[in-house]
Design an enzyme around this catalytic site. Structure first.
Site, PDB file in Angstrom:
ATOM      1  CE1 TYR A   1       0.459  -9.974 -11.125  1.00 42.24           C
ATOM      2  CE2 TYR A   1       0.417 -10.278  -8.741  1.00 42.24           C
ATOM      3  CZ  TYR A   1       0.875  -9.592  -9.857  1.00 42.24           C
ATOM      4  OH  TYR A   1       1.745  -8.545  -9.714  1.00 42.24           O
TER       5      TYR A   1
ATOM      6  CG  ASN B   1       3.723  -8.255  -3.456  1.00 46.10           C
ATOM      7  OD1 ASN B   1       2.677  -8.756  -3.823  1.00 46.10           O
ATOM      8  ND2 ASN B   1       3.996  -6.993  -3.691  1.00 46.10           N
TER       9      ASN B   1
ATOM     10  NE  ARG C   1       0.859  27.186  34.042  1.00 46.21           N
ATOM     11  CZ  ARG C   1      -0.017  28.006  33.444  1.00 46.21           C
ATOM     12  NH1 ARG C   1      -1.303  27.703  33.458  1.00 46.21           N
ATOM     13  NH2 ARG C   1       0.372  29.108  32.861  1.00 46.21           N
TER      14      ARG C   1
ATOM     15  CD  GLU D   1       2.210  -1.493  -8.990  1.00 48.97           C
ATOM     16  OE1 GLU D   1       3.137  -0.664  -8.879  1.00 48.97           O
ATOM     17  OE2 GLU D   1       2.402  -2.686  -9.305  1.00 48.97           O
TER      18      GLU D   1
ATOM     19  CG  HIS E   1      10.977  -5.770  -9.132  1.00 52.37           C
ATOM     20  ND1 HIS E   1      10.910  -6.213 -10.435  1.00 52.37           N
ATOM     21  CD2 HIS E   1       9.690  -5.489  -8.774  1.00 52.37           C
ATOM     22  CE1 HIS E   1       9.656  -6.223 -10.843  1.00 52.37           C
ATOM     23  NE2 HIS E   1       8.892  -5.783  -9.850  1.00 52.37           N
TER      24      HIS E   1
ATOM     25  CG  PHE F   1       0.609  -4.996  -2.061  1.00 48.08           C
ATOM     26  CD1 PHE F   1       0.218  -3.721  -2.436  1.00 48.08           C
ATOM     27  CD2 PHE F   1       0.058  -6.078  -2.743  1.00 48.08           C
ATOM     28  CE1 PHE F   1      -0.689  -3.509  -3.461  1.00 48.08           C
ATOM     29  CE2 PHE F   1      -0.848  -5.880  -3.774  1.00 48.08           C
ATOM     30  CZ  PHE F   1      -1.225  -4.584  -4.134  1.00 48.08           C
TER      31      PHE F   1
ATOM     32  CE1 TYR G   1      -0.086  28.642  29.552  1.00 49.33           C
ATOM     33  CE2 TYR G   1      -0.305  28.440  27.175  1.00 49.33           C
ATOM     34  CZ  TYR G   1      -0.764  28.920  28.389  1.00 49.33           C
ATOM     35  OH  TYR G   1      -1.897  29.668  28.425  1.00 49.33           O
TER      36      TYR G   1
END
Length: 510
Positions: free
Chosen positions: A53, A195, A283, A414, A83, A329, A280
Site C-alpha cells: 500500500y 500522511n 476568592r 475513512e 491532494h 495518522f 468567587y
C-alpha cells in the site's frame, strides 16, 4: 546557535523556542543511518514486486489498484497535486516552522521510507526561511493532515507559492534563490510527506503556547484586581489548598501569594474590613486557574508525544523488512488536547470578565462607578466591559468540542475522523478573544490601583502597573479607548506581564 534536532527527543522548550523565533536547525548525524535503512527497505519492496500500500498501489479506496513500476514516481507526484486542495487563510510562519520541524523529526526516525534527500530538503527550506504557503482549512484530521501537508510538499517540488520573510513568491523562484534543488519524489515519499498529524499538532502547539501566555497574564491581572478591589489573600493560604490536593490549584495559590506579597494596599485593610468573603471571581482564583494549569499541562504532555511521533502510513520496519498499514495518522489525541485547551482559554476569559464586572460595580469594589471620576458625564469602563462580555460569550460557542464530530470521507473507507485540525485552528481566535478580555482587566485593575494612591501594591504588581503606564495613561476622562485596549492586549499576547518575574510562573511550565 543551531538547534540540533534529535529525532524523537524534542522538548516543549525546543518547540516553544522555534515558535517564538527562527534559529538554524541541523539534524543529529546519527539519524541518517536509520533514514537510509528505511529507504533501502522500500527499494527492496519495489524490487520484490509484490503489492504494498502506498508504494505500488493507489490510495484510499483505490488501494487495490496495482501501479506499474514505471509510474511510481508519477503516482507520488499526482498524489501531491491532487491532494493540494486547501482553502482559507495561510498558516502563520510560526505555525509552519513547527510543522516543518515535526515533519523533519518524524521522517528522520527511520520508519517512513524516505531518502535522506527528502529530510535535507525540508531542513534547507526551514533554514532559508522559505515557508510553504499552507491554507489552514481542508483537513479532517484523519488519514493525516493530507491537504495541508500536500501544500507543504508542493514547495519542495517547486510548485505553487511560498512566503519568504513575509513576502509571497513563486516556490521555484524561492528555491532558485536559495540554491535548493526541487525534489523528484520516489516510491512512498509523497505518501510519507502528507500522511501525518503535523499540521493539526502545529496548530495545537500554537494554541498551547498562546494559552500559557494567557494563563500567566491572567494570574497577574487577577492578583492586580484583588488589590484593586481590596480583596483578601486569606483564601490563598497554602493549608486550604493542601487539604484538597489538586496540584494545579496548589501551584496557582502559591503564585498568587508571591504576586501579592508585601502589598501596602492589602496591609491597609487587614483590620476593620467588614467584608467576610470576596466574590468567587477573586476568592476562587486558585481553584479555577489551577484547573486551567492542569489542563495546559495535560495537553502539553499529549502534544509533545505527538510532536515526536511517527504518524504516517504505512510504516516501514527495516530490521525485518516488514511494511505495516496502521492508523497513526488518526489525530484523536490532538483533537482531545485541543478541545481541552479551548476549555482553558474560555475559562481564563470567563473569570477575567467577571473581575472586570466587579471592578466597575461601585457597590462591590468600593471604587468610583465605572472606574472614572465624574461618572455620568463620563462612561468610563462601561462599554469596555461590554466588549469583554461579548468576547467571553463568543468563546463559549467556540469551546464546543470539535472531536465529537465526524464525517466519513473517501467513500466510507475513512469512516471516522478526528476533526483535530479545526479543533486546533480555532484556538488562535479564542486566544485573541481572551487576550482582549485580560487586557481590559489589566486596564481596569491598574485604574483601581491608581485610585488607592499613595498606597502601593506589591513589588511584582507595581512593576506591571508601571510597564502599562508607559503605554497607556491613567483614564482621567472619556477618550478614544480602543487604542488603549489594543496596547494592553498586545502586552498579554507578547507575554509582557510576567516578564519581570518569570521564576514565579515556573509551575506553569513544569
Amino acid at each position: 546557535m543551531d538547534f540540533i534536532l534529535k529525532p524523537g527527543a524534542m522538548t516543549l522548550a525546543d518547540l516553544r523556542a522555534a515558535w517564538a523565533t527562527r534559529h538554524p536547525v541541523s539534524l543529529d548525524p546519527a539519524a541518517y543511518a536509520d533514514i537510509k535503512a528505511s529507504a533501502a527497505a522500500v527499494e527492496a519492496i519495489v524490487a520484490r514486486g509484490g503489492p504494498a500500500y502506498g508504494i505500488n498501489t493507489g490510495f484510499g479506496l483505490l488501494a487495490k489498484t496495482r501501479i506499474p513500476d514505471a509510474q511510481l514516481g508519477e503516482l507520488q507526484r499526482n498524489l501531491i497535486l491532487s491532494h493540494s486542495v486547501g482553502t482559507g487563510e495561510l498558516m502563520r510562519d510560526e505555525v509552519v516552522r513547527l510543522l516543518l520541524l515535526m515533519k523533519i523529526g518524524s521522517l528522520a526516525r527511520g520508519f517512513s521510507g524516505v531518502r535522506p534527500l527528502i529530510v535535507d530538503t525540508l531542513i534547507a527550506l526551514y533554514n532559508a526561511n522559505i515557508m510553504p504557503a499552507i491554507p489552514e482549512k481542508g483537513s479532517v484530521g484523519a488519514s493525516g493532515d493530507l491537504a495541508p501537508l500536500a501544500h507543504m510538499t508542493l514547495a519542495m517540488m517547486g510548485v505553487g507559492e511560498v512566503r519568504v520573510n513575509g513576502k509571497m513568491m513563486a516556490a521555484q523562484d524561492a528555491l532558485d534563490a536559495a540554491g535548493i534543488e526541487p525534489v523528484v519524489l520516489a516510491a512512498k515519499e509523497g505518501l510519507a510527506l502528507i500522511n501525518g498529524t503535523q499540521a493539526s499538532t502545529a496548530l495545537a502547539l500554537h494554541g498551547l503556547f498562546m494559552t500559557e501566555r494567557l494563563a500567566e497574564s491572567a494570574l497577574v491581572t487577577g492578583a492586580l484586581s484583588l488589590d484593586a478591589a481590596k480583596g483578601s489573600d486569606s483564601p490563598f493560604d497554602s493549608r486550604v489548598h493542601a487539604v484538597r490536593g489538586q496540584p494545579g490549584q496548589i501551584a496557582a495559590a502559591g503564585i498568587y501569594r508571591q504576586l501579592i506579597a508585601n502589598s501596602d494596599i492589602r496591609a491597609s485593610h487587614l483590620v476593620g474590613d467588614e467584608r467576610v468573603q470576596d466574590p468567587y471571581c477573586l476568592r476562587c482564583q486558585p481553584q479555577v486557574m489551577g484547573a486551567v494549569m492542569d489542563l495546559i499541562g495535560n495537553a502539553g504532555r499529549t502534544l509533545l508525544i505527538e510532536a515526536n511521533a511517527v504518524t504516517d502510513n504505512p510504516l516501514i520496519f527495516p530490521e525485518t523488512g516488514d511494511i505495516i498499514s496502521g492508523g497513526n495518522f488518526h489525530a484523536e489525541p490532538v483533537a482531545f488536547a485541543a478541545d481541552t485547551l479551548a476549555l482553558a482559554i474560555a475559562e481564563i476569559g470567563a473569570l477575567s470578565e467577571r473581575r472586570i464586572a466587579l471592578l466597575i460595580d461601585a457597590t462591590l469594589s468600593g471604587l468610583p462607578p465605572f472606574l472614572v471620576r465624574e461618572p455620568g458625564v463620563n462612561s468610563g469602563f462601561m462599554i469596555a466591559h461590554v466588549t469583554a462580555a461579548a468576547l467571553a460569550s463568543e468563546n463559549k460557542s467556540l469551546a464546543h468540542p470539535a472531536s465529537v464530530d465526524s464525517l466519513p470521507t473517501s467513500a466510507n473507507q475513512e469512516d471516522h475522523v478526528s476533526m483535530a485540525t479545526f479543533a486546533a485552528r480555532r484556538l488562535h481566535d479564542m486566544a485573541h478573544n481572551t487576550a482582549v478580555i485580560v487586557g481590559i482587566e489589566l486596564l481596569a485593575a491598574a485604574q483601581g490601583i491608581d485610585f488607592h494612591r499613595p498606597l502601593r501594591s506589591s513589588a511584582h504588581l507595581e512593576q506591571v502597573h508601571a510597564r502599562l503606564r508607559e503605554k497607556v495613561p491613567f483614564f482621567e476622562s472619556d477618550r478614544f479607548f480602543a487604542p488603549d485596549i489594543e496596547a494592553a492586549k498586545r502586552m498579554v499576547v507578547d507575554g509582557q506581564l510576567g516578564a519581570g518575574c518569570k521564576a514565579v510562573f515556573a509551575p506553569l511550565y513544569a
